[in-house]
Enzyme design. Sequence first.
Site, PDB file in Angstrom:
ATOM      1  N   CYS A   1      -5.389  -1.777  -7.347  1.00 45.93           N
ATOM      2  CA  CYS A   1      -6.500  -1.760  -8.292  1.00 45.93           C
ATOM      3  C   CYS A   1      -6.875  -0.305  -8.526  1.00 45.93           C
ATOM      4  O   CYS A   1      -6.458   0.578  -7.788  1.00 45.93           O
ATOM      5  CB  CYS A   1      -7.706  -2.484  -7.719  1.00 45.93           C
ATOM      6  SG  CYS A   1      -7.373  -4.183  -7.263  1.00 45.93           S
TER       7      CYS A   1
ATOM      8  N   ARG B   1      -2.515   0.783 -12.532  1.00 44.24           N
ATOM      9  CA  ARG B   1      -2.684   0.311 -11.166  1.00 44.24           C
ATOM     10  C   ARG B   1      -3.018  -1.180 -11.098  1.00 44.24           C
ATOM     11  O   ARG B   1      -2.985  -1.793 -10.021  1.00 44.24           O
ATOM     12  CB  ARG B   1      -3.806   1.074 -10.463  1.00 44.24           C
ATOM     13  CG  ARG B   1      -3.558   2.547 -10.339  1.00 44.24           C
ATOM     14  CD  ARG B   1      -4.705   3.204  -9.623  1.00 44.24           C
ATOM     15  NE  ARG B   1      -4.818   2.729  -8.265  1.00 44.24           N
ATOM     16  CZ  ARG B   1      -4.149   3.217  -7.239  1.00 44.24           C
ATOM     17  NH1 ARG B   1      -3.335   4.237  -7.428  1.00 44.24           N
ATOM     18  NH2 ARG B   1      -4.294   2.739  -6.030  1.00 44.24           N
TER      19      ARG B   1
ATOM     20  N   TRP C   1      -5.964  -5.949  -9.983  1.00 41.58           N
ATOM     21  CA  TRP C   1      -4.666  -6.626  -9.890  1.00 41.58           C
ATOM     22  C   TRP C   1      -4.855  -7.660  -8.797  1.00 41.58           C
ATOM     23  O   TRP C   1      -4.994  -7.316  -7.631  1.00 41.58           O
ATOM     24  CB  TRP C   1      -3.572  -5.622  -9.528  1.00 41.58           C
ATOM     25  CG  TRP C   1      -2.195  -6.205  -9.554  1.00 41.58           C
ATOM     26  CD1 TRP C   1      -1.361  -6.313 -10.625  1.00 41.58           C
ATOM     27  CD2 TRP C   1      -1.479  -6.763  -8.434  1.00 41.58           C
ATOM     28  NE1 TRP C   1      -0.185  -6.911 -10.250  1.00 41.58           N
ATOM     29  CE2 TRP C   1      -0.233  -7.195  -8.920  1.00 41.58           C
ATOM     30  CE3 TRP C   1      -1.767  -6.955  -7.091  1.00 41.58           C
ATOM     31  CZ2 TRP C   1       0.728  -7.790  -8.113  1.00 41.58           C
ATOM     32  CZ3 TRP C   1      -0.823  -7.555  -6.271  1.00 41.58           C
ATOM     33  CH2 TRP C   1       0.406  -7.964  -6.787  1.00 41.58           C
TER      34      TRP C   1
ATOM     35  N   GLU D   1      19.852  -0.278 -10.274  1.00 35.47           N
ATOM     36  CA  GLU D   1      18.681   0.307 -10.922  1.00 35.47           C
ATOM     37  C   GLU D   1      18.608  -0.117 -12.401  1.00 35.47           C
ATOM     38  O   GLU D   1      17.534  -0.419 -12.911  1.00 35.47           O
ATOM     39  CB  GLU D   1      18.719   1.840 -10.766  1.00 35.47           C
ATOM     40  CG  GLU D   1      17.640   2.615 -11.483  1.00 35.47           C
ATOM     41  CD  GLU D   1      16.210   2.223 -11.109  1.00 35.47           C
ATOM     42  OE1 GLU D   1      15.998   1.457 -10.171  1.00 35.47           O
ATOM     43  OE2 GLU D   1      15.300   2.678 -11.817  1.00 35.47           O
TER      44      GLU D   1
ATOM     45  N   LYS E   1      15.517  -2.168 -14.042  1.00 33.73           N
ATOM     46  CA  LYS E   1      14.771  -1.673 -15.213  1.00 33.73           C
ATOM     47  C   LYS E   1      14.682  -2.763 -16.259  1.00 33.73           C
ATOM     48  O   LYS E   1      13.627  -3.019 -16.813  1.00 33.73           O
ATOM     49  CB  LYS E   1      15.454  -0.453 -15.846  1.00 33.73           C
ATOM     50  CG  LYS E   1      15.267   0.899 -15.242  1.00 33.73           C
ATOM     51  CD  LYS E   1      13.891   1.473 -15.239  1.00 33.73           C
ATOM     52  CE  LYS E   1      13.067   0.980 -14.101  1.00 33.73           C
ATOM     53  NZ  LYS E   1      13.098   1.705 -12.876  1.00 33.73           N
TER      54      LYS E   1
ATOM     55  N   HIS F   1      34.282 -12.599  -5.942  1.00 33.41           N
ATOM     56  CA  HIS F   1      33.725 -13.398  -4.850  1.00 33.41           C
ATOM     57  C   HIS F   1      32.537 -14.219  -5.313  1.00 33.41           C
ATOM     58  O   HIS F   1      31.745 -14.671  -4.495  1.00 33.41           O
ATOM     59  CB  HIS F   1      33.348 -12.481  -3.674  1.00 33.41           C
ATOM     60  CG  HIS F   1      34.518 -11.703  -3.167  1.00 33.41           C
ATOM     61  ND1 HIS F   1      35.467 -12.237  -2.335  1.00 33.41           N
ATOM     62  CD2 HIS F   1      34.918 -10.436  -3.425  1.00 33.41           C
ATOM     63  CE1 HIS F   1      36.401 -11.334  -2.082  1.00 33.41           C
ATOM     64  NE2 HIS F   1      36.084 -10.225  -2.738  1.00 33.41           N
TER      65      HIS F   1
HETATM   66  C1  AGP Z   1      10.152   0.762 -10.474  1.00 31.70           C
HETATM   67  O1  AGP Z   1      10.491   0.684 -11.797  1.00 31.70           O
HETATM   68  C2  AGP Z   1       9.313  -0.294  -9.970  1.00 31.70           C
HETATM   69  N1  AGP Z   1       8.159  -0.490 -10.742  1.00 31.70           N
HETATM   70  C3  AGP Z   1       9.117  -0.412  -8.462  1.00 31.70           C
HETATM   71  O2  AGP Z   1      10.299  -0.982  -8.009  1.00 31.70           O
HETATM   72  C4  AGP Z   1       8.820   0.849  -7.621  1.00 31.70           C
HETATM   73  O3  AGP Z   1       9.903   1.719  -7.644  1.00 31.70           O
HETATM   74  C5  AGP Z   1       8.491   0.427  -6.189  1.00 31.70           C
HETATM   75  O4  AGP Z   1       7.354  -0.392  -6.191  1.00 31.70           O
HETATM   76  C6  AGP Z   1       8.276   1.594  -5.249  1.00 31.70           C
HETATM   77  O5  AGP Z   1       7.175   2.352  -5.598  1.00 31.70           O
HETATM   78  P1  AGP Z   1       6.930   3.780  -4.981  1.00 31.70           P
HETATM   79  O6  AGP Z   1       8.067   4.655  -5.393  1.00 31.70           O
HETATM   80  O7  AGP Z   1       5.626   4.231  -5.539  1.00 31.70           O
HETATM   81  O8  AGP Z   1       6.899   3.603  -3.492  1.00 31.70           O
END
Ligand code: AGP
Length: 610
Positions: free
Chosen positions: A2, A27, A76, A483, A487, A506
Site C-alpha cells: 500500500c 504500490r 492493495w 522473463e 512480461k 519432454h
Molecule cells: C516484474 O515485472 C514483476 N512485477 C515482479 O516479478 C518483480 O520483479 C518481483 O515482485 C520482485 O520485486 P523486487 O525486484 O522489487 O524484489
Amino acid sequence: MCGIIGYIGEKQAQPILLNGLRRLEYRGYDSCGGCIYSERRRDLSVRKLKGKVKDLEALLKKRPLVGNLGIFHNRWATHGQPNQVNAHPHLDCNNEIAIVHNGIIENYLELKNKLLKEGHRFCSETDSEVIVHLIEDFYQRLSLEEAIRKAVKLLRGSFAIGVISKKEPDKLIGVRFQSPLVIGLGKQENFLASDIPAILDYTKNIILLEEKEIAILEKERIKIMDFDGRIIERKPVQVDWTTEEAQKQGYPHFMLKEISEQPTVLRGILNQRIANNKIFFEELRISDAQLLRIKDIYIVACGTAYHAGLVGKYALESLSGIPVQVEVSSEFRYRNPIINKDTLVIAISQSGETADTLASVRQAKQEEATVLSICNVLGSTLTRQSDGLIYTHAGPEISVASTKAYTAQLLVLYLFSLYLAGLRERLSEKRIQEHLEELRKIPDKQESILRHKEKIAVLARKHAHFGSFLYLARNINFASALEGALKLKEISYIPAEGYPAGEMKHGPIALIDEYRTVICIIVESKVYDKMLSNLQEIKARKGKIIVIASEADQIIKEQVSEVIYIPRCWELFSPLLVALPLQLLAYYIAVKRGCDVDQPRNLAKSVTVE
Ligand code: AGP
C-alpha cells in the site's frame, strides 16, 4: 503493498496529498482514501472509495477536504475485500484518531477479539483497523505519541503507519517496522511517505526512518524516537532524483518510458563503475579478503529479479569459477539451505522491500553467510539489512512490470562477476578489458533496437489475439525466455510459458499448433544449431513462430518470415539485448488488447507481504 502519504504545514493538504498518492499508485490501486483535519470544525473528515486515485480526485472535487494536516492511502487488499469500508483511513470509535497502514498485522485477530470484548466497535474486515483501536485504548490516559508507542509494541507483522488526532492537530506521527517510510523536510511543512518520489515535488531533503522508529512531525520541527522512547538524531540526505525522472515525460506509459531509458541507465552504470579500466563498487562494504574466502554463492530473488539471478549464475560461474545456486526467495526461506560463513548470498531486488527476499536475507544471516544486496531503491530495507550493497542506479521504476531495473541488475551482475574474476585471477587483465569493451558497446546496440520498435509493434499487433505463447531458448537465454513470458503474462494476461528448448520433446511440444505463438531466441551462440533443429520441429507442427535473431542471419531469414533482428554480440552478454524486443512485444500486445499496462490487475509494484 500500500502507499502512505501525510502532510503537516501551512498549505492546503488535499492537493499535495493527492499528487503524492498518484506517485504511489504503483504500490496498490484497488481502493484509496484520505483524512484531513478541519480547523474550522475541529474535526476529522474522511473520503474513501473502491477505485483509483482518479476516482478519489473526482469525489474530492465534489466534496473537498479543507485543512493543513492530513493522511492519504492507496490500498492493495490483503485482509478483506477491496471496498469502501475496508479502504483506509480507519478511525477509532469516537472519530478522534485516524490511521493509514501499509503491511500486515499478523496478530490482529487476537488483538481484535480483546478489543471487541472491551467494547470497541469495528467497521471493516481489515487487520489495520486494530491499530487505531489499540491507540485509542492507550490514548485515554497518555499523549498521542506515548499511546502510539505503547500500541505498536503490541503489534506483530510488518507496518508503516501514519496517524493524526483531532485532539493534537499540531502533530503528524509515522511509525516504521518492516515496511518503508520516509520523512520529507520543508519550510514550515513536513511530509511522510512510503517512498521518495511521492514527495519529490516539494522537497529533496529526506530522512530515512529505520526499523522500529517513530517520527513526530510538527510544522516546524520533527522528532524521532525508538519504540522505547529514546530520542534519535538523524541527518537528512539530499536526493538527486529529479521530479521529471519520476514522471512519464511524454510517453503514453511508464513502461515504454522505462524500456526506452535502458541505454541511458546502462551507460550511467558503466561510467560510474569503471574508472581507469578498473571496476569499482564504492558502497560494496565487503572487503576483497572476505570475497576471496567465498566458496559458494546463493542468489535469492523473486520474479524478474530471479530471472536476473539466473543470468547471474551463468556469468558468475563462467567468469569467476565460483559455484552458484539460484532460488526464488519464497522457497529458500522455508528450506534449510546448506550455507555457512563461506557462502555469499546475493539478494536481488528492485524495491528492496520484497518480503520473501528480506526473510531469505535474515535466514542467511542467521547461518552467518555474507549478504550482498543488489538493489535499486536508496535506503530500502534490504540495503540496510545486508552486509554489502551494490546499487543498480536505474532511477525510479514506476511501471509494475520491471524493465530497466532488470537490465541494470544484469549489468551489475556481469561487472561483479568480472570483478571477482580479476580478484581470483581467473581472467587476465587483458581478457577483463576485452569483456569491458564488449559491455561498453551494449547501450548503442540497445538504442538501435529501440529505433526499430515500430516493426516490433506491427508484429505484436498481428499476434495480440493469440491465446497462448511459448518462449524457447537455451543456455543463458533460457532466463530471457522466462522473463519474456513473465512480461507478457503480467501485463496482457495471456498465458505464456518459458522453457529450455531442449525440454520441448519432454512435454511442451504437445501444445504446439497453429493457434500458439512460439517465440524462439536464436542468437549467435554455441547452441545456435540446436535451436535451429528446434525451429524445424515447431515449423513441422505449424506453430506461429517469431524468432529473435542476430543481425544479418541469412539462415533464419530463409526459414521464418517473422524475425526481430538484434545487433550481434557475445552470447554471454546477449540477455542485455534480447530483453528489449521481449519487453516491447509484451508492451505492444498489452496496449493492443487495451490492458492497463502500468498497473496490471492483481499486482503491486513491491510485494511487501508473503
Ligand atoms: C516484474 O515485472 C514483476 N512485477 C515482479 O516479478 C518483480 O520483479 C518481483 O515482485 C520482485 O520485486 P523486487 O525486484 O522489487 O524484489
